[in-house]
Structure formats: structure tokens, C-alpha cells
Write an enzyme that holds these catalytic residues in place. Structure first.
Site, short mmCIF file in Angstrom:
data_model
loop_
_atom_site.label_atom_id
_atom_site.label_comp_id
_atom_site.label_asym_id
_atom_site.label_seq_id
_atom_site.Cartn_x
_atom_site.Cartn_y
_atom_site.Cartn_z
N ASN A 1 0.78 -1.24 0.00
CA ASN A 1 0.00 0.00 0.00
C ASN A 1 0.81 1.30 0.00
O ASN A 1 0.36 2.29 -0.55
CB ASN A 1 -1.06 -0.03 1.11
N VAL B 1 -1.41 -9.22 9.97
CA VAL B 1 -1.21 -9.93 11.24
C VAL B 1 -0.86 -11.41 11.02
O VAL B 1 0.09 -11.91 11.64
CB VAL B 1 -2.45 -9.77 12.16
N GLU C 1 5.25 -4.24 11.97
CA GLU C 1 4.25 -3.18 11.82
C GLU C 1 3.07 -3.82 11.12
O GLU C 1 3.12 -4.06 9.91
CB GLU C 1 4.81 -2.03 10.98
N CYS D 1 -3.22 1.11 6.83
CA CYS D 1 -3.24 0.40 8.13
C CYS D 1 -3.90 1.23 9.21
O CYS D 1 -4.60 0.71 10.06
CB CYS D 1 -1.82 0.03 8.52
P1 NAD Z 1 0.77 -9.07 3.41
O1 NAD Z 1 0.94 -9.45 4.85
O2 NAD Z 1 -0.07 -9.92 2.55
O3 NAD Z 1 2.21 -8.98 2.70
C1 NAD Z 1 3.27 -8.22 3.23
C2 NAD Z 1 4.60 -8.76 2.74
O4 NAD Z 1 4.82 -10.05 3.31
C3 NAD Z 1 4.67 -8.95 1.23
O5 NAD Z 1 5.92 -8.50 0.75
C4 NAD Z 1 4.54 -10.46 1.08
O6 NAD Z 1 5.11 -10.96 -0.11
C5 NAD Z 1 5.32 -10.91 2.29
N1 NAD Z 1 5.15 -12.33 2.69
C6 NAD Z 1 4.24 -13.23 2.25
N2 NAD Z 1 4.46 -14.43 2.86
C7 NAD Z 1 5.50 -14.26 3.70
C8 NAD Z 1 6.19 -15.14 4.59
N3 NAD Z 1 5.86 -16.42 4.75
N4 NAD Z 1 7.24 -14.64 5.28
C9 NAD Z 1 7.61 -13.35 5.14
N5 NAD Z 1 6.99 -12.47 4.31
C10 NAD Z 1 5.95 -12.93 3.59
O7 NAD Z 1 0.24 -7.56 3.43
P2 NAD Z 1 -0.33 -6.68 2.22
O8 NAD Z 1 -1.64 -7.21 1.79
O9 NAD Z 1 0.73 -6.42 1.23
O10 NAD Z 1 -0.57 -5.28 3.01
C11 NAD Z 1 -1.68 -5.02 3.78
C12 NAD Z 1 -1.43 -5.30 5.25
O11 NAD Z 1 -0.31 -4.54 5.71
C13 NAD Z 1 -2.60 -4.83 6.09
O12 NAD Z 1 -2.85 -5.76 7.12
C14 NAD Z 1 -2.12 -3.51 6.65
O13 NAD Z 1 -2.77 -3.10 7.82
C15 NAD Z 1 -0.67 -3.80 6.88
N6 NAD Z 1 0.10 -2.56 6.97
C16 NAD Z 1 0.60 -2.19 8.19
C17 NAD Z 1 1.28 -0.98 8.30
C18 NAD Z 1 1.86 -0.54 9.62
O14 NAD Z 1 2.76 0.30 9.60
N7 NAD Z 1 1.39 -1.03 10.76
C19 NAD Z 1 1.47 -0.17 7.17
C20 NAD Z 1 0.95 -0.59 5.95
C21 NAD Z 1 0.27 -1.79 5.86
#
Ligand code: NAD
Length: 470
Positions: A149, A226, A244, A278
Site C-alpha cells: 500500500n 497480522v 508493523e 493500516c
Molecule cells: P501481506 O501481509 O499480505 O504482505 C506483506 C509482505 O509479506 C509482502 O511482501 C509479502 O510478499 C510478504 N510475505 C508473504 N508471505 C511471507 C512469509 N511467509 N514470510 C515473510 N513475508 C511474507 O500484506 P499486504 O496485503 O501487502 O498489506 C496489507 C497489510 O499490511 C494490512 O494488514 C495492513 O494493515 C498492513 N500494513 C501495516 C502498516 C503498519 O505500519 N502497521 C502499514 C501498511 C500496511
């Protein structure tokens, strides 16, 4: 685009398509790293550690500053790529670049402030005649894993403090929106020694699991959902972790609030980037006495938003990231409606677009508010008084940001002291962050803080050095 490993561009025969959610056109393709390539990236980052420790703080500062100049020069091009790969309205992408430039400068400044401290070790039994101080030293290799995002600014929040603290890095961007993050990494790599900045693209699970379980990685800095954050925490062993994670942020509107101010901030907070934020407003908790007036105003302002091509400067709402995301939002809205919620405006779907939606009659156990919904939804939950509003706000497994609108100082203080979240803002919706503030949630929203000064601290380890002067 290609991956960058040991300053070489690495491609693979197998490629993944990056599609534009607006019209499903192919923006570009990316390589798909296999196990050997992941190990090559780890080796490159590990073998380059001393190149960073040999640089002076002054040198790091100038290199980050020069990278910032290059990022400024490429601002428009990178913003267009963000819009193409995510569907984020172009004004939002340009704003993300402005923030990213500032974030990088915060890191350059912070690279000159990596202080240790004098330790009065002679205050302890046996410490007489010993002089001691601490030094902050780099962790080594930092793996940065980012979501779709905010593909540039969230990558900078990891790469820049890691470099400021003299670590080497591996960036694993989201497969939905990898291109702008790769462009950023290329810029940084132009200003640092060979092998210091590496990138990997492909399967999140394969690359993620290999990075998380590898002993040559010293820290995982992850932003995402999460479930994946929890999976990482289980597998990371003794590595340092910053997680995060998701949010389900409440914004409370009390009966003495300035309703116009609250509505205008909540419209921005709930619908920014179609709610795929988020810290977006995910639960609007409104005191009973003003709920009709508030809802009427919110519906009126929601109706003014322009849904359309994200490349147009007057577009407020672009598409969601993909069809699966639209289906999920549609499903939880339908579930709420079938359990008694009312659609006041919106709930219209076309291709990857979901229209901004106000829902009333929301109960706390409905899926739409009990889990994180990444869509342009403002679900209104009624509270009979401030105590019930606080209880509803805290009735969540998440705790990222929160907002409260009130003109009463006692109510404001009660809320800021009682709401369980990483940040609480008075007379601002939850959707607020500056890039120097400590940012990070309580409960399932994560562990550790970003915000450059705090991230730099977390990218170092502390060594105590003592001299026996007896
Ligand atoms: P996601 O959890 O699907 O993916 C995040 C990253 O994790 C991607 O690069 C993905 O390829 C990677 N990933 C997938 N499998 C993995 C594994 N087994 N081990 C390690 N990494 C792996 O999230 P998304 O759909 O890209 O983003 C949305 C989520 O991110 C929402 O839950 C949002 O709230 C959160 N978010 C949090 C913050 C914050 O600062 N707290 C900021 C932005 C987004």
C-alpha cells in the site's frame, strides 16, 4: 525490472506479471527468485558488512543526502509507477513521494546522531575505578519486507534507518506493487558500496521463509498483515524483529465535537487510498445524541468524492488492489447488511472499484468491524456515552492508532488515557502520521516502533566498553 544482488541485475526465466488494477493491463514483469538466488542475496549482504562499518558517519550522511537528491529528481516517474501498480490516485502517490523524500532526509540527519552514553559503572558494587561507556554498533544484515500500500515510503522507513545505522540490506517488496520499491533501491544502491543494497522478488512465502529462518540475517523489519507477522514471529528465532501490522482503528465522535471538522477528517481517514491504509478509520464510534446529524453530514461529504481513473488529478477514489480485495469488501458489507446494517450511500461495485460507503446499524461482532477491512467503508457504531465509546474502541485485537473528536478537555483526557493504541489523537482522525513520530501498534498491531529516530535505535545493538583504571 530486475533484482539487484551484489550490484548486478539478476533476472530469471520465470517471470511474474505486475498488473494495473485500474484496467488490468500489464505494467511490467519481475523475476521469480529461487532458493539459490535468495542465498546469493544473503551472501552479498553478509559479505558487504565491513564496507558499511568502514564508512564514517559523515560519509553516510552525504551518501543519504545525495540519494535524496536523486529521489527528488525521479519523483514524478516513481509516483506514476505507484499509481500504475497500486491504483493509488496520483495526488496520493505524489504525496507519498514527498513524504519519502522527507523520510530519507530524517534518516540522513539521524545518521549523525547514533550516540552511545557514559555509564556510571562505579555506582555498582565492584565498579570503583572502572570507566565505561556504550557504543551503538550495526546489527549486520537487515531484511526489509514490505506491503503493497505504501511501496516507497514503507521501504524507506526500513532501508534508510538501516543504512543510517551502517547495516547492509535486502528488500523484499510486495508482489502486487514491487516496481516503485525496486526503483528506490536502485537509487540508494547508486550511492552505497557494491553489495550493500540487494533486492529479491517473487513468492513472498518462499523468499520470506528463507530470510526469516536464515542465521546470517540479523533483523527482520516487516510491515504487513497480522497472520504473516505472527508466522514470522514464530520462525525468526533469535533475530531482532520489528513488526508493523494491521489495524482496525477507531475514531470516536463525542456529542460536544465540532461535527464539521470530524466529518471532513473522517472522510479523508476512511476513504484515503480506498481505505487500504493500516491506520485508516475502520470504526466510526459516534455518541447517540449526535448520530443523526453526524451521519447526514458524512453521507453528504461522501457523495462528493470522485471515483475514477487514478491517473487523473481530480480523482479521489481509485480501484482496490485486486479482484480478491473487492470480493472480500463486498462479502463483509453484504454480511453486515444481512445482519441488520443499513447502506446509507455507496456499496456499489464495478470491476476493481468499490464506491465509498457509509453503513449504520453496525454491531461490534459483525465481520466488517471485528476484523481489518481494507476498503473504502465508514461503518458507524452507536455509543450511548463516552464510557461505552471507549469500551467499543478497546474491544479489538488491534491497537494501532485512534482518534477522538471532542471540545471538552476532560473527555479528551479520559480518552487519551484509556484507549489502548500506539497513538491517540484528539480532534484528528486515526489516519495521521508524520515520518519522524514513533509509530507502531499495541496488541496484535505489532511490536517495535518506526519513525526514523526510533527505527535507527532498533537497527543497532549496544556494546558496553569498560576500562579498569585501578
Ligand atoms: P501481506 O501481509 O499480505 O504482505 C506483506 C509482505 O509479506 C509482502 O511482501 C509479502 O510478499 C510478504 N510475505 C508473504 N508471505 C511471507 C512469509 N511467509 N514470510 C515473510 N513475508 C511474507 O500484506 P499486504 O496485503 O501487502 O498489506 C496489507 C497489510 O499490511 C494490512 O494488514 C495492513 O494493515 C498492513 N500494513 C501495516 C502498516 C503498519 O505500519 N502497521 C502499514 C501498511 C500496511
Amino acid at each position: 525490472m530486475e533484482m539487484l544482488i551484489n550490484s548486478k541485475h539478476i533476472s530469471t526465466e520465470e517471470r511474474m506479471e505486475v498488473t494495473n488494477p485500474y484496467d488490468n493491463s500489464i505494467v511490467d514483469t519481475i523475476p521469480v527468485a529461487d532458493e539459490k538466488i535468495v542465498h546469493d542475496a544473503i551472501k552479498s549482504a553478509k559479505n558487504s558488512k565491513n564496507k558499511m562499518t568502514n564508512l564514517s558517519s559523515r560519509e553516510i550522511y552525504y551518501r543519504l543526502t545525495e540519494a535524496c537528491t536523486e529521489l527528488k529528481e525521479q519523483k514524478e516517474d516513481i509516483a506514476k509507477i505507484i499509481t500504475k501498480e497500486t491504483g493509488k490516485p496520483i495526488n496520493g502517490s505524489l504525496y507519498e513521494l514527498d513524504r519519502s523524500i522527507e523520510t530519507l532526509m530524517f534518516a540522513a540527519e539521524e545518521s549523525k546522531r547514533v550516540y552511545g552514553e557514559n555509564v556510571p559503572i562505579d555506582a555498582g558494587l565492584g565498579g570503583e575505578g572502572v570507566m565505561a561507556f556504550t557504543k551503538k554498533i550495526p546489527l549486520g544484515v537487515v531484511a526489509a519486507i514490505t506491503p503493497f500500500n505504501y511501496p516507497v515510503n514503507l521501504a524507506i522507513h526500513k532501508l534508510a534507518p538501516a543504512l543510517a545505522a551502517r547495516n547492509t540490506v535486502i528488500l523484499k517488496p510486495s508482489k502486487e506493487a514491487p516496481l516503485s520499491g525496486l526503483m528506490l533501491a536502485e537509487i540508494l544502491a547508486n550511492h552505497f558500496p557494491e553489495g550493500v543494497i540487494n533486492t529479491l522478488t517473487g513468492s513472498g512465502k518462499l523468499i520470506g521463509d528463507l530470510l526469516v529462518t536464515n542465521d546470517d540475517i540479523n533483523k527482520i523489519s516487516f510491515t504487513g498483515s497480522v497472520p504473516i507477522g505472527t508466522h514470522i514471529a514464530k520462525n525468526a528465532g533469535m533475530k531482532k524483529l520489528t513488526l508493523e501490522l494491521g489495524g482496525n482503528d477507531p475514531t470516536i465522535v463525542l456529542k460536544d465535537a465540532d461535527i464539521e471538522k470530524a466529518v471532513s477528517d473522517i472522510v479523508n481517514g476512511a476513504y484515503l487510498f480506498s481505505g487500504q491504509v493500516c491506520m485508516g478509520v475502520k470504526r466510526v464510534i459516534v455518541e447517540r445524541d449526535i448520530i443523526d446529524e453526524f451521519t447526514e453530514n458524512l453521507v453528504k461529504q461522501t457523495g462528493k468524492l470522485k471515483v475514477g481513473n487514478p491517473m487523473n488529478k481530480d480523482t479521489d477514489i481509485g480501484p482496490l488492489i485486486n479482484t480478491k480485495a473487492v470480493e472480500y469488501v463486498n462479502e463483509v458489507v453484504n454480511d453486515a447488511v444481512s445482519n441488520g446494517a443499513n447502506v446509507e450511500i455507496g456499496a456499489k461495485v464495478k470491476n476493481n472499484f468499490y464506491w465509498p460507503t457509509v453503513l449504520t446499524g453496525i454491531k461490534e461482532d459483525m465481520k466488517i468491524v471485528s476484523n481489518e477491512t481494507f476498503g473504502p467503508i465508514a461503518p458507524i457504531i452507536e455509543a450511548q456515552d463516552i464510557d461505552e465509546a471507549i469500551n467499543i474502541a478497546n474491544n479489538s485485537k488491534y491497537g494501532l492508532n485512534a482518534g477522538v473528536f471532542t471540545e471538552n478537555i476532560h473527555s479528551a483526557l479520559k480518552c487519551v488515557n484509556s484507549i489502548e493504541s500506539g497513538s491517540v489523537f484528539v480532534n484528528k482522525a486515526s489516519t495521521f502520521r508524520t515520518d519522524n513520530m514513533p509509530f507502531g501498534g499495541f496488541k496484535n498491531s505489532g511490536m517495535g516502533k518506526e519513525g526514523i529516530k526510533y527505527a535507527v535505535e532498533d537497527m543497532c545493538k549496544t556494546k558496553l566498553i569498560g576500562f579498569n583504571l585501578n
